[in-house]
Each structure stands twice: as C-alpha cells, then as structure tokens.
Design a protein around this motif. Structure first.
Motif, PDB file in Angstrom:
ATOM      1  N   ASN A 236       0.830  -1.073  -0.032  1.00 64.38           N
ATOM      2  CA  ASN A 236      -0.164   0.000  -0.050  1.00 64.38           C
ATOM      3  C   ASN A 236       0.800   1.381  -0.174  1.00 64.38           C
ATOM      4  OD1 ASN A 236      -2.585   1.409   0.316  1.00 64.38           O
ATOM      5  ND2 ASN A 236      -1.459   1.791   2.485  1.00 64.38           N
ATOM      6  N   THR A 237       2.046   1.412   1.008  1.00 63.71           N
ATOM      7  CA  THR A 237       3.012   2.461   0.883  1.00 63.71           C
ATOM      8  C   THR A 237       3.503   2.721  -0.377  1.00 63.71           C
ATOM      9  OG1 THR A 237       3.316   2.055   3.176  1.00 63.71           O
ATOM     10  CG2 THR A 237       4.803   3.247   2.023  1.00 63.71           C
ATOM     11  N   LEU A 238       3.819   1.515  -1.040  1.00 61.91           N
ATOM     12  CA  LEU A 238       4.682   1.807  -2.512  1.00 61.91           C
ATOM     13  C   LEU A 238       3.731   2.305  -3.426  1.00 61.91           C
ATOM     14  CD1 LEU A 238       6.837  -1.406  -1.986  1.00 61.91           C
ATOM     15  CD2 LEU A 238       7.447   0.918  -2.049  1.00 61.91           C
ATOM     16  N   VAL A 239       2.382   1.758  -3.478  1.00 60.74           N
ATOM     17  CA  VAL A 239       1.753   2.105  -4.575  1.00 60.74           C
ATOM     18  C   VAL A 239       1.223   3.590  -4.513  1.00 60.74           C
ATOM     19  CG1 VAL A 239      -1.010   1.999  -5.092  1.00 60.74           C
ATOM     20  CG2 VAL A 239       0.479  -0.211  -4.691  1.00 60.74           C
ATOM     21  N   LYS A 240       1.092   4.213  -2.951  1.00 58.57           N
ATOM     22  CA  LYS A 240       1.031   5.441  -3.058  1.00 58.57           C
ATOM     23  C   LYS A 240       2.109   6.331  -3.326  1.00 58.57           C
ATOM     24  CE  LYS A 240      -0.246   5.309   1.586  1.00 58.57           C
ATOM     25  NZ  LYS A 240      -0.800   5.825   2.847  1.00 58.57           N
ATOM     26  N   GLY A 241       3.176   5.752  -3.334  1.00 54.08           N
ATOM     27  CA  GLY A 241       4.457   6.474  -3.977  1.00 54.08           C
ATOM     28  C   GLY A 241       4.527   6.328  -5.497  1.00 54.08           C
ATOM     29  N   GLY A 242       3.680   5.725  -6.169  1.00 61.31           N
ATOM     30  CA  GLY A 242       3.545   5.695  -7.485  1.00 61.31           C
ATOM     31  C   GLY A 242       4.161   4.705  -8.126  1.00 61.31           C
ATOM     32  N   MET A 243       4.458   3.485  -7.257  1.00 59.43           N
ATOM     33  CA  MET A 243       5.128   2.340  -8.037  1.00 59.43           C
ATOM     34  C   MET A 243       3.956   1.326  -8.373  1.00 59.43           C
ATOM     35  SD  MET A 243       8.599   1.502  -5.791  1.00 59.43           S
ATOM     36  CE  MET A 243       9.391   0.933  -7.245  1.00 59.43           C
ATOM     37  N   LYS A 244       4.049   0.377  -9.400  1.00 55.37           N
ATOM     38  CA  LYS A 244       3.319  -0.591  -9.810  1.00 55.37           C
ATOM     39  C   LYS A 244       3.785  -1.851  -9.043  1.00 55.37           C
ATOM     40  CE  LYS A 244       1.753   1.026 -14.417  1.00 55.37           C
ATOM     41  NZ  LYS A 244       2.469   2.484 -14.149  1.00 55.37           N
ATOM     42  N   VAL A 245       2.769  -2.265  -8.155  1.00 55.99           N
ATOM     43  CA  VAL A 245       3.223  -3.242  -6.952  1.00 55.99           C
ATOM     44  C   VAL A 245       2.221  -4.565  -7.142  1.00 55.99           C
ATOM     45  CG1 VAL A 245       3.361  -3.634  -4.669  1.00 55.99           C
ATOM     46  CG2 VAL A 245       3.867  -1.290  -5.435  1.00 55.99           C
ATOM     47  N   THR A 246       3.026  -5.618  -6.933  1.00 55.74           N
ATOM     48  CA  THR A 246       2.138  -6.793  -6.920  1.00 55.74           C
ATOM     49  C   THR A 246       2.493  -7.721  -5.568  1.00 55.74           C
ATOM     50  OG1 THR A 246       1.840  -7.115  -9.282  1.00 55.74           O
ATOM     51  CG2 THR A 246       1.847  -9.134  -8.057  1.00 55.74           C
ATOM     52  N   GLN A 247       1.897  -8.165  -4.872  1.00 51.58           N
ATOM     53  CA  GLN A 247       2.086  -8.966  -3.697  1.00 51.58           C
ATOM     54  C   GLN A 247       2.008 -10.408  -4.147  1.00 51.58           C
ATOM     55  OE1 GLN A 247       0.353  -7.665   0.146  1.00 51.58           O
ATOM     56  NE2 GLN A 247       0.174  -9.744   0.753  1.00 51.58           N
ATOM     57  N   TYR A 248       2.840 -11.113  -3.760  1.00 51.36           N
ATOM     58  CA  TYR A 248       2.979 -12.790  -3.923  1.00 51.36           C
ATOM     59  C   TYR A 248       2.758 -13.328  -2.507  1.00 51.36           C
ATOM     60  CZ  TYR A 248       5.064 -10.891  -8.209  1.00 51.36           C
ATOM     61  OH  TYR A 248       5.414  -9.971  -9.456  1.00 51.36           O
ATOM     62  N   CYS A 249       1.990 -14.402  -2.632  1.00 47.02           N
ATOM     63  CA  CYS A 249       1.724 -15.087  -1.347  1.00 47.02           C
ATOM     64  C   CYS A 249       2.469 -16.170  -1.295  1.00 47.02           C
ATOM     65  CB  CYS A 249       0.241 -15.499  -1.270  1.00 47.02           C
ATOM     66  SG  CYS A 249      -0.776 -14.103  -1.317  1.00 47.02           S
ATOM     67  N   GLY A 250       3.946 -16.206  -0.571  1.00 46.16           N
ATOM     68  CA  GLY A 250       4.759 -16.998  -0.767  1.00 46.16           C
ATOM     69  C   GLY A 250       5.810 -16.969  -1.980  1.00 46.16           C
ATOM     70  N   VAL A 251       6.627 -17.778  -1.958  1.00 47.45           N
ATOM     71  CA  VAL A 251       7.833 -17.450  -3.074  1.00 47.45           C
ATOM     72  C   VAL A 251       7.348 -18.056  -4.381  1.00 47.45           C
ATOM     73  CG1 VAL A 251      10.024 -17.898  -4.018  1.00 47.45           C
ATOM     74  CG2 VAL A 251       9.438 -17.858  -1.358  1.00 47.45           C
ATOM     75  N   PRO A 252       7.199 -17.128  -5.452  1.00 48.51           N
ATOM     76  CA  PRO A 252       6.484 -17.442  -6.694  1.00 48.51           C
ATOM     77  C   PRO A 252       7.270 -18.672  -7.335  1.00 48.51           C
ATOM     78  CG  PRO A 252       6.657 -15.135  -6.531  1.00 48.51           C
ATOM     79  CD  PRO A 252       7.179 -15.774  -5.364  1.00 48.51           C
ATOM     80  N   HIS A 253       6.716 -19.383  -8.374  1.00 43.68           N
ATOM     81  CA  HIS A 253       7.591 -20.444  -8.986  1.00 43.68           C
ATOM     82  C   HIS A 253       8.023 -19.652 -10.389  1.00 43.68           C
ATOM     83  CE1 HIS A 253       6.488 -23.114  -6.084  1.00 43.68           C
ATOM     84  NE2 HIS A 253       5.336 -23.034  -6.164  1.00 43.68           N
ATOM     85  N   GLY A 254       7.143 -18.816 -10.952  1.00 42.98           N
ATOM     86  CA  GLY A 254       7.656 -18.478 -12.601  1.00 42.98           C
ATOM     87  C   GLY A 254       8.086 -17.143 -12.171  1.00 42.98           C
ATOM     88  N   ASP A 255       8.513 -16.291 -13.549  1.00 47.16           N
ATOM     89  CA  ASP A 255       8.723 -15.059 -13.520  1.00 47.16           C
ATOM     90  C   ASP A 255       7.838 -14.002 -13.328  1.00 47.16           C
ATOM     91  OD1 ASP A 255      11.418 -15.699 -14.149  1.00 47.16           O
ATOM     92  OD2 ASP A 255      11.356 -15.601 -16.161  1.00 47.16           O
TER      93      ASP A 255
END
Length: 418
Positions: A18-37
């Motif tokens: 949420n803080t990073l989005v408010k700072g203008g970045m495009k953010v994705t949250q991953y639940c656990g370590v992802p498997h792909g790119d």
C-alpha cells in the motif's frame, strides 16, 4: 522489477504494498515465493511470507529463497519488512533474517527503522513508541506469540543478532539525508552493521529513504518505504500510469482472529448491527465448533456481511493457552480459519475481510492465494486487494490497525470500483 521486498507476514506485506502504491510504483504482492517470473510491468514485488513466529532456521531459509527469486527478477534494492511494533522474541526472527540477508547481499550497513507515523509508531533515542506510550506499555506486552516487553529496539535487537547494533539519533536525522548518510557511515566504521535509525514523522522517513538510495538492503516497518520510490523516479525508472484495480461483487464476510485492543473495539462496533458468531477456544479444542458448522451459520446470514471472530481479552486468552498450550491452540484456530476461508470462497463469498496477522496468513492459505493486485487504501496501512485471475477481493488487516468502523468500511471498499 526495481525493488524486491520480503515481508514476514501477510498483513504487513499488504501494508508495505500500500505504501509503495501511494508512492507511485506498480506493485504486486506474492503469497509465498513464486514459481515463475513476474509480469514485466511490476516495479516493486512484495513476497509475503509467514515467518514471524516460525523456528528461526525456517524463517531464514524461506527469506533467503524469497531473496533469490527477487534477485532473479533483476531487483536493484531489497527491503525486509517486519511489524512497526517490532514483533519478535529475544531469539528472533528479525535479527537472524536481517543478518542472513545482509550476508547474502554483502551489505555492511543496514537501516533498522520500525516506524509508521500514520498509526502512531515512532522511534526516539532508540525507543519505540505507540502514540504517546512506550511499546511495552501499549498492550504489546500481552501479545500471545511475541510479547514485546522492552521498548529499546537497540537492546532487543542486540539479543537477536550476531553483531553489535548501531544507532542514528534524531539529532542527525532531523538535519537531512546527508547527515543521516554520514551517521550511517560512522556506525559502519565502528563495526555496527544493523543500525537503528530514529524517526518521528513522514518527513524523517523521506530523508532516510533518500539516504538509503544506494544501500543494497533496508529493513523496517512499511513506513521505511515512504522515501524509496522517489529514488527510482528521480532516475527515470518508474512508469507513471493509471491504477487498474477493480472491486468485486458478491456477498461479504468478516473473519477476525486478533486479540489486540484495536480489533476488539472493531469487533464490538461491527457486531452491534451485523450477525456475529464467536469462536471460543473451548469450542474449538473440544470439537464443538468446526468449519462446516460455521459455514452453515454464515450461509444463513450471507446477505448481511456476517462476522466470525475469535478475539478474546488477554486474560481469557492466557487461561486458554495455559489449559491447551499456546502453540497447539493457535494452530487449531488458524486451521479452522483456513478451512473456513476456502469453504466460503467455494460458496461464492467474493469479499473477505481478515483481521490479525496469523489469522490472515491462515486465510491466505485457505483461499490458495498466489498473487494480489493492490487497490485503494481503506485505513492507514490496509489496502483493498484483488486476487489475480479470480473474482475475489480481500483485506488483510494487522491486529492493531484500523479505525473502530474499519470492518464496515472494508466490506464496502472491496466492492467499489476506482
């Protein structure tokens, strides 16, 4: 990906996102370590783990796995996010994880700043405050898993790390980025790698962020990310663009497993005009309550956004822990919430609000969430989020966060389009 973040629980990770989005970045949250790119448009990736109360070796192993994935995505800087009340035991896991990440990255000076002014968390002379109270007087001394009995973060962290702990005092912070940088270098020269940095407001955090522009690793609460996006923006690396988040239609439900003061007040406020079902320790441990029974009750109140809660006062919690064992009881209640969350989603509940870090981790597990898009802020530190590729919106709230009317606002926010 520019900034790679590792969170030690799910609610704190969404707070950071949420803080990073408010700072203008495009953010994705991953639940656990992802498997792909990651998708190529992601500028900040937040890998949410559930390592806060794990055995230390497991927490370190998972955190290093997250770091390795983020390095593979090309991140230029890394952030280890923990709670703004520094939730940990004398053995860890904040210190051991920070040490391991610093070792892997070759970081010789690492900021430690668990500050979030919007929710009253400030740090002065190395001591953490919640509003006008020292940390140990704020109710955190009664936390069932990570009781915080010492407000001196330097002293608490020293019990967890293999090195000595440094400190940048407020008199250096208030002078701005150059002064902060010089103080960090002094501490580094003295052999102090983990360096606690004072901060009282967002202006301080922006200055600390500027001073951290070239550091490989930063650690702290979500507030420490306030000044980081500008470092990338000033280098022309952030692509400004509209938010694509959309709300979800469908019935809603609120799940609360936090016993914090703030959540207990929210529970009392919400249950005055919404159906509510209390999950007690005795009912869970003696087989009187299970996910199927709760689901049947929820279905009978599905159009009224019902509340299911296990948010007892500290005395009741302590007695139950003595009777059943703290870890056994916590695991049983988390498993119930995880099972219930999966059944609710299968039954068509598209908006799910969760309160409490451990509860939210269980809810994420039960829902099988993998990737979350960040939406509008509901209350400071708590965004609405949407599961990628699914008709499912969630809010994951830290126990101490949110105004008294948070639950009602969250239910509405998850259904709103922006």
């Amino acid at each position: 990906m520019l900034l790679g973040c590792i969170g030690d629980d799910f609610t704190g990770s969404s707070d950071l996102a949420n803080t990073l989005v408010k700072g203008g970045m495009k953010v994705t949250q991953y639940c656990g370590v992802p498997h792909g790119d990651a998708r190529p448009d992601v500028e900040a990736g937040v890998v949410a783990l559930k390592t806060r109360s794990l055995p230390t070796a497991e927490a370190v192993e998972q955190s290093l796995a997250a770091l390795e994935w983020l390095e593979q995505q090309g991140c230029r800087q890394f952030l280890f996010k923990y709670c703004s009340t520094f939730d940990s035991t004398p053995a860890g896991n904040i210190g051991p994880v920070a040490d391991a990440l610093a070792d892997r990255l070759g970081a010789s000076k690492v900021i430690v700043c668990p500050v979030f002014p919007a929710t009253g968390r400030t740090l002065y002379q190395g001591h953490l405050f919640v509003e006008d109270r020292l940390l140990n007087e704020s109710g955190m001394a009664n936390h069932p898993l990570t009781p915080m009995t010492d407000p001196d973060i330097r002293r608490w962290l020293a019990r967890q790390t293999k090195g000595t702990v440094g400190h940048v005092a407020y008199r250096d912070v208030v002078k701005g980025p150059a002064s902060i940088g010089e103080a960090l270098t002094r501490e580094e020269a003295a052999g102090r790698r983990l360096i606690v940095v004072d901060a009282l407001d967002d202006t301080d955090l922006i200055a600390i962020g500027a001073a951290a522009a070239d550091l490989p690793l930063v650690t702290g609460g979500s507030g420490i990310a306030t000044g980081l996006p500008e470092n990338f923006r000033s280098r022309g690396l952030i692509a400004e663009g509209p938010d694509s988040w959309r709300g979800v239609k469908g019935p809603a439900v609120v799940l609360s497993g936090s016993c914090s003061r703030a959540t207990r007040e929210q529970v009392e406020r919400y249950r005055t005009d919404h159906p509510s079902f209390e999950i007690t320790a005795n009912a869970v441990m003696r087989g009187g309550t299970d996910a199927d029974r709760v689901l049947d009750w929820v279905k009978g109140h599905g159009n009224a956004a019902p509340l299911i809660y296990s948010s007892a006062d500290p005395g009741t919690v302590g007695a139950a822990q003595t009777l059943y064992g703290a870890e056994v009881l916590a695991r049983a209640i988390e498993d119930l919430f995880a099972s219930l969350a999966g059944r609710l989603a299968a039954a068509g509940f598209g908006r799910i609000v969760s309160a409490g870090g451990e509860t939210s981790g269980a809810v994420v597990r039960g829902l099988g969430l993998e990737e979350l898009q960040i939406g509008p802020e509901i209350d400071p530190g708590v965004p609405a989020m949407c599961a990628t590729g699914r008709n499912l919106a969630v809010a994951l709230k830290s126990g101490n966060f949110g105004e008294p009317d948070f639950f009602a606002k969250a239910v509405n926010a998850l259904g709103a389009n922006t």
